[in-house]
Design a protein around this motif. Structure first.
Motif, PDB file in Angstrom:
ATOM      1  N   ALA A 192       0.835  -1.203   0.000  1.00  0.00           N
ATOM      2  CA  ALA A 192       0.000   0.000   0.000  1.00  0.00           C
ATOM      3  C   ALA A 192       0.871   1.255   0.000  1.00  0.00           C
ATOM      4  N   LEU A 193       2.034   1.184   0.641  1.00  0.00           N
ATOM      5  CA  LEU A 193       2.950   2.322   0.631  1.00  0.00           C
ATOM      6  C   LEU A 193       3.475   2.585  -0.779  1.00  0.00           C
ATOM      7  N   LEU A 194       3.779   1.519  -1.505  1.00  0.00           N
ATOM      8  CA  LEU A 194       4.234   1.679  -2.882  1.00  0.00           C
ATOM      9  C   LEU A 194       3.132   2.289  -3.739  1.00  0.00           C
ATOM     10  N   LEU A 195       1.908   1.819  -3.572  1.00  0.00           N
ATOM     11  CA  LEU A 195       0.790   2.359  -4.341  1.00  0.00           C
ATOM     12  C   LEU A 195       0.602   3.854  -4.064  1.00  0.00           C
ATOM     13  N   THR A 196       0.734   4.238  -2.809  1.00  0.00           N
ATOM     14  CA  THR A 196       0.597   5.655  -2.470  1.00  0.00           C
ATOM     15  C   THR A 196       1.715   6.474  -3.106  1.00  0.00           C
ATOM     16  N   ALA A 197       2.933   5.932  -3.095  1.00  0.00           N
ATOM     17  CA  ALA A 197       4.063   6.641  -3.704  1.00  0.00           C
ATOM     18  C   ALA A 197       3.848   6.864  -5.193  1.00  0.00           C
ATOM     19  N   LEU A 198       3.071   6.000  -5.819  1.00  0.00           N
ATOM     20  CA  LEU A 198       2.825   6.086  -7.260  1.00  0.00           C
ATOM     21  C   LEU A 198       1.554   6.866  -7.595  1.00  0.00           C
ATOM     22  N   THR A 199       0.948   7.516  -6.600  1.00  0.00           N
ATOM     23  CA  THR A 199      -0.332   8.200  -6.794  1.00  0.00           C
ATOM     24  C   THR A 199      -0.168   9.709  -6.690  1.00  0.00           C
ATOM     25  N   HIS A 200      -0.248  10.392  -7.830  1.00  0.00           N
ATOM     26  CA  HIS A 200      -0.185  11.855  -7.843  1.00  0.00           C
ATOM     27  C   HIS A 200      -1.504  12.423  -7.321  1.00  0.00           C
ATOM     28  N   SER A 201      -1.446  13.632  -6.797  1.00  0.00           N
ATOM     29  CA  SER A 201      -2.642  14.243  -6.211  1.00  0.00           C
ATOM     30  C   SER A 201      -3.771  14.392  -7.229  1.00  0.00           C
ATOM     31  N   SER A 202      -3.428  14.601  -8.506  1.00  0.00           N
ATOM     32  CA  SER A 202      -4.468  14.742  -9.532  1.00  0.00           C
ATOM     33  C   SER A 202      -5.239  13.441  -9.716  1.00  0.00           C
ATOM     34  N   TYR A 203      -4.536  12.315  -9.624  1.00  0.00           N
ATOM     35  CA  TYR A 203      -5.204  11.013  -9.735  1.00  0.00           C
ATOM     36  C   TYR A 203      -6.056  10.751  -8.499  1.00  0.00           C
ATOM     37  N   ALA A 204      -5.513  11.069  -7.329  1.00  0.00           N
ATOM     38  CA  ALA A 204      -6.267  10.854  -6.094  1.00  0.00           C
ATOM     39  C   ALA A 204      -7.567  11.653  -6.111  1.00  0.00           C
ATOM     40  N   TYR A 205      -7.511  12.880  -6.607  1.00  0.00           N
ATOM     41  CA  TYR A 205      -8.701  13.730  -6.657  1.00  0.00           C
ATOM     42  C   TYR A 205      -9.753  13.149  -7.599  1.00  0.00           C
ATOM     43  N   GLU A 206      -9.317  12.702  -8.784  1.00  0.00           N
ATOM     44  CA  GLU A 206     -10.272  12.225  -9.780  1.00  0.00           C
ATOM     45  C   GLU A 206     -10.785  10.819  -9.484  1.00  0.00           C
ATOM     46  N   SER A 207      -9.977  10.017  -8.797  1.00  0.00           N
ATOM     47  CA  SER A 207     -10.363   8.622  -8.560  1.00  0.00           C
ATOM     48  C   SER A 207     -10.995   8.405  -7.192  1.00  0.00           C
TER      49      SER A 207
END
Length: 240
Positions: free
Chosen positions: A31-46
């Protein structure tokens, strides 16, 4: 909400596995790796619960500490100013971006629609590299991060031109003395090519062991390459 096809998810899973192999580090908490690969723009849209900005903040500090630690041990005769100059070359955005591209990180960073990790001169990709370092630190502690960042530092040193002031012969001498292995000895093992354009082959021994080999158009450049090769071999055997 962003939708990802099963094919895209398989590609993303395979990419994460390949990334960990290149890092020579396997996450206990993916889960830490997944978070490291998640830009704020993706987090907002997804609607993802977290993005990588906090990990980026942490990774920046971990990289600076580890780079300082490694340089301090390798360059035991360098003055503070020289150590600071070398550290600046190791932690700058350009260095992070080159490493991120080398390990295949950039395509794996999840961004929102119309945004690419390679945009903004690769800044998103460099930021992702810092987030990845932060994630490794949280997952494996300082020792885990240090094992990866030793290889990161060596990667940067290998691509650092001689005019930047990096002297691999001095670095090798400091490293072997730190380990109590004796002084490195350089020997020309062969000279190839015509007299007007020779290629020197050099090997460096530490004790009775051939620690590294290199070649170049001059004896000095071949010795530099042999020293770099020896450092790479020694670093590869450090602390897991």
């Amino acid at each position: 909400m962003l939708c990802r096809s099963p094919e895209r998810e398989r590609w993303f899973s395979d990419g994460r596995n390949q990334l960990q192999r290149r890092l020579e580090y396997t996450f206990r908490d993916e889960a830490l790796l997944l978070t490291a690969l998640t830009h704020s723009s993706y987090a907002y849209e997804s609607g993802a619960r977290a993005d990588n900005e906090r990990l980026e903040f942490l990774g920046d500090a971990v990289l600076e500490l580890a780079a300082s630690h490694i340089l301090y041990l390798r360059h035991d005769t360098a003055e503070e100013g020289e150590l600071s100059r070398l550290r600046a070359l190791l932690v700058c955005e350009e260095a992070l971006l080159s490493w991120a591209r080398a390990i295949g990180l950039c395509p794996l960073i999840r961004t929102g629609r119309g945004l690419s990790p390679e945009e903004s001169d690769g800044a998103l990709c460099a930021d992702g590299a810092e987030a990845l370092i932060g994630a490794i630190f949280l997952d494996g502690g300082y020792d885990g991060a240090l094992s990866v960042l030793r290889r990161y530092v060596q990667f940067q040193m290998d691509r650092m031109p001689e005019h930047e002031g990096y002297d691999p012969k001095s670095a090798l001498q400091a490293l072997v003395q730190q380990r109590g292995l004796g002084l490195p000895v350089y020997e020309v093992s062969n000279v190839l090519g015509p007299d007007h354009a020779p290629t020197f082959e050099v090997r460096v021994t530490v004790g009775d062991i051939v620690a590294g080999k290199g070649n170049g158009p001059s004896k000095k450049s071949a010795e530099f390459q042999a020293a770099k090769d020896a450092i790479s071999r020694l670093v590869a055997g450090e602390g897991g």
